[in-house]
Design a protein around this motif. Sequence first.
Motif, PDB file in Angstrom:
ATOM      1  N   LYS A 147     -12.721 -18.325  -4.891  1.00  0.00           N
ATOM      2  CA  LYS A 147     -14.162 -17.790  -5.528  1.00  0.00           C
ATOM      3  C   LYS A 147     -15.242 -18.497  -5.092  1.00  0.00           C
ATOM      4  N   LYS A 148     -15.133 -19.995  -4.736  1.00  0.00           N
ATOM      5  CA  LYS A 148     -16.217 -20.853  -4.262  1.00  0.00           C
ATOM      6  C   LYS A 148     -16.486 -20.466  -2.916  1.00  0.00           C
ATOM      7  N   LEU A 149     -15.543 -20.053  -2.152  1.00  0.00           N
ATOM      8  CA  LEU A 149     -15.630 -20.090  -0.527  1.00  0.00           C
ATOM      9  C   LEU A 149     -16.473 -18.518  -0.465  1.00  0.00           C
ATOM     10  N   LEU A 150     -16.021 -17.576  -1.242  1.00  0.00           N
ATOM     11  CA  LEU A 150     -16.934 -16.350  -1.144  1.00  0.00           C
ATOM     12  C   LEU A 150     -17.835 -15.977  -1.932  1.00  0.00           C
ATOM     13  N   LYS A 151     -18.372 -17.160  -2.613  1.00  0.00           N
ATOM     14  CA  LYS A 151     -19.568 -17.095  -3.630  1.00  0.00           C
ATOM     15  C   LYS A 151     -20.770 -16.346  -3.024  1.00  0.00           C
ATOM     16  N   ASN A 152     -21.173 -16.835  -1.929  1.00  0.00           N
ATOM     17  CA  ASN A 152     -22.353 -16.352  -1.209  1.00  0.00           C
ATOM     18  C   ASN A 152     -21.924 -15.215  -0.257  1.00  0.00           C
ATOM     19  N   TYR A 153     -20.939 -14.585  -0.428  1.00  0.00           N
ATOM     20  CA  TYR A 153     -20.746 -13.641   0.652  1.00  0.00           C
ATOM     21  C   TYR A 153     -20.923 -12.273  -0.072  1.00  0.00           C
ATOM     22  N   VAL A 173     -16.539 -26.905   0.167  1.00  0.00           N
ATOM     23  CA  VAL A 173     -16.550 -25.337   0.904  1.00  0.00           C
ATOM     24  C   VAL A 173     -17.727 -25.401   1.787  1.00  0.00           C
ATOM     25  N   ARG A 174     -17.226 -24.564   3.020  1.00  0.00           N
ATOM     26  CA  ARG A 174     -18.435 -24.433   3.769  1.00  0.00           C
ATOM     27  C   ARG A 174     -18.323 -23.148   4.413  1.00  0.00           C
TER      28      ARG A 174
END
Length: 186
Positions: A175-181, A24-25
């Motif tokens: 979930k991983k993709l938007l973890k830091n959103y 994921v990036r």
Amino acid sequence: MKKLILLAFVSFFMSTSWVAAQDVRYNFDNKADFTAFKTYKWVEIKGADHANQLVDKQIKDALDAELATKGLQKTDSDSADLYIAYQTAIGSEKQFTSFNTGWGYGPGWGGGWYGGGMNSGMTTGSTSTIYVGQLVVDMYEPAKKDLVWRGTASKTLDPKAKPEKQQNNLTKAVKKLLKNYPPKPK
């Protein structure tokens, strides 16, 4: 005999335990005010690759659920704070797995301290195809028509997987993709 059993166990474990981790990036506009974004609307990217109707619904449902936990509300209004679009890419890679049964002589064995001798081992291997499905999510600020956030999740979509596994992979990836959103303000 014990070495043969150990070898069989190791070779079986190596050939069946490979699991592709999702990569994921993301990137974002560090000048964008993400606290101002409260609503979003789904839009289409012209010419982009999209999944079939079933997968399209699964992708949007997974993203809708995760965006709701981030405080964003979906709307059909053109006055939404964000326009969100996605695209997919499905491809494949070849994986080669090999192991050596080199239990025979080798460096350090026989022929004195420095080795030499004979190696009676055998190398075997197998090739398999791994499907790599990528999901790219873009968020645009409609007023300026600027891309403010982009996330990419690889090894997410597998058209050959069972429906339950597809859904689990997709949910986990989103979930991983938007973890830091939303990104933390500086």
